[in-house]
Each structure stands twice: as C-alpha cells, then as structure tokens.
Scaffold this active site. Structure first.
Site, PDB file in Angstrom:
ATOM      1  N   SER A  95       0.862  -1.175   0.000  1.00 49.67           N
ATOM      2  CA  SER A  95       0.000   0.000   0.000  1.00 49.67           C
ATOM      3  C   SER A  95       0.901   1.228   0.000  1.00 49.67           C
ATOM      4  O   SER A  95       2.119   1.109   0.131  1.00 49.67           O
ATOM      5  CB  SER A  95      -0.933   0.005   1.223  1.00 49.67           C
ATOM      6  OG  SER A  95      -0.174   0.132   2.426  1.00 49.67           O
ATOM      7  N   LEU A 109      -3.174   1.474   7.066  1.00 48.41           N
ATOM      8  CA  LEU A 109      -3.610   2.595   6.228  1.00 48.41           C
ATOM      9  C   LEU A 109      -3.003   2.529   4.833  1.00 48.41           C
ATOM     10  O   LEU A 109      -1.884   2.061   4.636  1.00 48.41           O
ATOM     11  CB  LEU A 109      -3.226   3.921   6.876  1.00 48.41           C
ATOM     12  CG  LEU A 109      -3.890   4.241   8.222  1.00 48.41           C
ATOM     13  CD1 LEU A 109      -3.418   5.597   8.729  1.00 48.41           C
ATOM     14  CD2 LEU A 109      -5.405   4.195   8.115  1.00 48.41           C
ATOM     15  N   HIS A 120       3.657  -4.951   2.739  1.00 44.31           N
ATOM     16  CA  HIS A 120       3.142  -5.562   3.968  1.00 44.31           C
ATOM     17  C   HIS A 120       3.607  -7.007   4.129  1.00 44.31           C
ATOM     18  O   HIS A 120       3.943  -7.433   5.240  1.00 44.31           O
ATOM     19  CB  HIS A 120       1.610  -5.531   3.971  1.00 44.31           C
ATOM     20  CG  HIS A 120       1.024  -4.166   4.104  1.00 44.31           C
ATOM     21  ND1 HIS A 120       0.745  -3.598   5.321  1.00 44.31           N
ATOM     22  CD2 HIS A 120       0.682  -3.246   3.165  1.00 44.31           C
ATOM     23  CE1 HIS A 120       0.234  -2.388   5.134  1.00 44.31           C
ATOM     24  NE2 HIS A 120       0.194  -2.161   3.828  1.00 44.31           N
ATOM     25  N   LEU A 122       5.223 -10.668   1.937  1.00 46.67           N
ATOM     26  CA  LEU A 122       5.624 -11.556   0.842  1.00 46.67           C
ATOM     27  C   LEU A 122       5.528 -12.963   1.409  1.00 46.67           C
ATOM     28  O   LEU A 122       6.097 -13.247   2.462  1.00 46.67           O
ATOM     29  CB  LEU A 122       7.047 -11.250   0.381  1.00 46.67           C
ATOM     30  CG  LEU A 122       7.619 -12.079  -0.791  1.00 46.67           C
ATOM     31  CD1 LEU A 122       8.822 -11.361  -1.383  1.00 46.67           C
ATOM     32  CD2 LEU A 122       8.033 -13.493  -0.398  1.00 46.67           C
ATOM     33  N   TYR A 166      16.556  -9.812   2.133  1.00 41.08           N
ATOM     34  CA  TYR A 166      16.137  -8.570   1.481  1.00 41.08           C
ATOM     35  C   TYR A 166      17.329  -7.760   0.988  1.00 41.08           C
ATOM     36  O   TYR A 166      17.216  -7.038  -0.017  1.00 41.08           O
ATOM     37  CB  TYR A 166      15.253  -7.760   2.427  1.00 41.08           C
ATOM     38  CG  TYR A 166      13.870  -8.366   2.571  1.00 41.08           C
ATOM     39  CD1 TYR A 166      12.999  -8.408   1.490  1.00 41.08           C
ATOM     40  CD2 TYR A 166      13.456  -8.939   3.773  1.00 41.08           C
ATOM     41  CE1 TYR A 166      11.745  -8.983   1.602  1.00 41.08           C
ATOM     42  CE2 TYR A 166      12.199  -9.511   3.893  1.00 41.08           C
ATOM     43  CZ  TYR A 166      11.349  -9.532   2.793  1.00 41.08           C
ATOM     44  OH  TYR A 166      10.108 -10.114   2.907  1.00 41.08           O
TER      45      TYR A 166
END
Length: 205
Positions: A95, A109, A120, A122, A166
């Site tokens: 988002s 939000l 948010h 994976l 990451y």
C-alpha cells in the site's frame, strides 16, 4: 512482514508449449506460469498461504483476511501474485505511505497521495519453498513499481533473520523500525525506485 496487467512484464509467461490433443488440435489449458495483480476474489487464497507461512513462526499474520480484502480493494495495483496453472503459489501485497519511516498506522492505512510503497507481506506456498520463488517475485514486483509514476521507494519491515534475504534483493537497512507487534521487533528496510520516465525509455513501460 516484511492495474496493470497490460504492462509488458506482467503478461502471462508460458514456460512450456500448450499441449495438443491426439488429433493435432490445441486443448485449452491454463498458463503454466502467470504474474498478475491480485483482486479481492484472490483474498482467501492469499490468506491461506499467509496463515501457514507466518503463524508457525510468529504466531500471527501481517494481514488478516479483512485487511487483505481492504488493500486489494483500495490498491490492487500494489499487489502481485504468481500463479502456476491457475493456482496461487506466491504473492506480495503493498500500500502507499506518505512519511519517511513506517509507523504503527502504516500497518492498516493506505495513503493515496504517498510516494513510498509499504510492502506488507511476501509469502510463498509451502509446497514450492526453497526454489527461489520469493527472490524472483520480489524482482518482478520492483520492476512493476518502476512503471508506476507515483512510486519513489519501497519500504518494508522484517525480523532480523530476514535482513540478508532482502539485502540480496537490493534493500538497505534503515535501522530499528518504530513498529512493534506484541514482543516482536523489526528492522526497517528501503529500496529506491527509479523514475517513471527512465523506465519508460529503458524497459518498455
């Protein structure tokens, strides 16, 4: 914890030729492999994969089913699913966020005027883990973001043991995240997203 099917790299990718019937005519089959943005109709499949992936590790899910539906209604273009023969095997949901760093409010939000994409979650289905699918999906997702004119960077929060994963995907650690979930603490990570004009010239967006 980490619309745009018309984009060239989101077209279905066929990894094997269509099967033919004995008479030489093609039978209608689902694509062997396909990447596309998710829709609210995919929410249950998303939640089933997420629940299995996260509850055994942290005891909770980054997104509950109603939150998945919420984001897939508001910003489906910030999601990406990997389907094999019509079955969802991996996904990312994001988002928009409008501040430099994530805060507790970022968990629920979607800031439509924001330029940071908050990833948010994976998750990869348990039957196809350890095959590199998470890295491949993240790479395609970041390509996808580069074709969105409003996206400037991607943010995520993860537990420390996931930082090397990451980093291999190109993210840089920003330090401890302000967000906590129960007793869990997270590292916040960032990946720069190149400008829309650059990508339009260089990747056919």
């Amino acid at each position: 914890m980490s619309a745009l099917s018309a984009l060239p790299f989101l077209k279905p990718v066929h990894l094997r030729p269509p099967r033919s019937s004995p008479g030489g005519q093609r039978r209608h089959t689902l694509p062997a492999s396909e990447f596309r943005c998710l829709s609210p109709e995919d929410a249950v499949s998303v939640f089933e994969i997420e629940r299995e992936a996260f509850i055994s590790v942290s005891g909770d899910c980054p997104l509950h089913l109603d939150e998945i539906r919420h984001f897939l209604n508001l910003c489906p273009e910030l999601s990406l699913g990997w389907f094999e023969e019509g079955r969802l095997v991996a996904f990312i949901i994001g988002s928009l966020w409008d501040q430099e760093r994530l805060s507790q409010a970022a968990l629920t939000l979607h800031k439509a005027q924001g330029s940071a994409v908050h990833i948010h979650v994976l998750a990869v289905h348990r039957t196809v883990r350890q095959q590199g699918k998470g890295s491949i999906l993240m790479w395609r997702y970041l390509r996808h973001l580069r074709c969105l004119p409003f996206a400037r960077r991607a943010l995520l929060m993860c537990q420390p043991f996931l930082v090397p994963f990451y980093q291999k995907c190109g993210f840089q650690a920003l330090g401890p995240c302000q967000v906590t979930v129960g007793e869990l603490a997270f590292v916040e990570m960032q990946h720069a997203v190149r400008g829309h004009a650059f990508m339009r010239r260089n990747s056919g967006c």
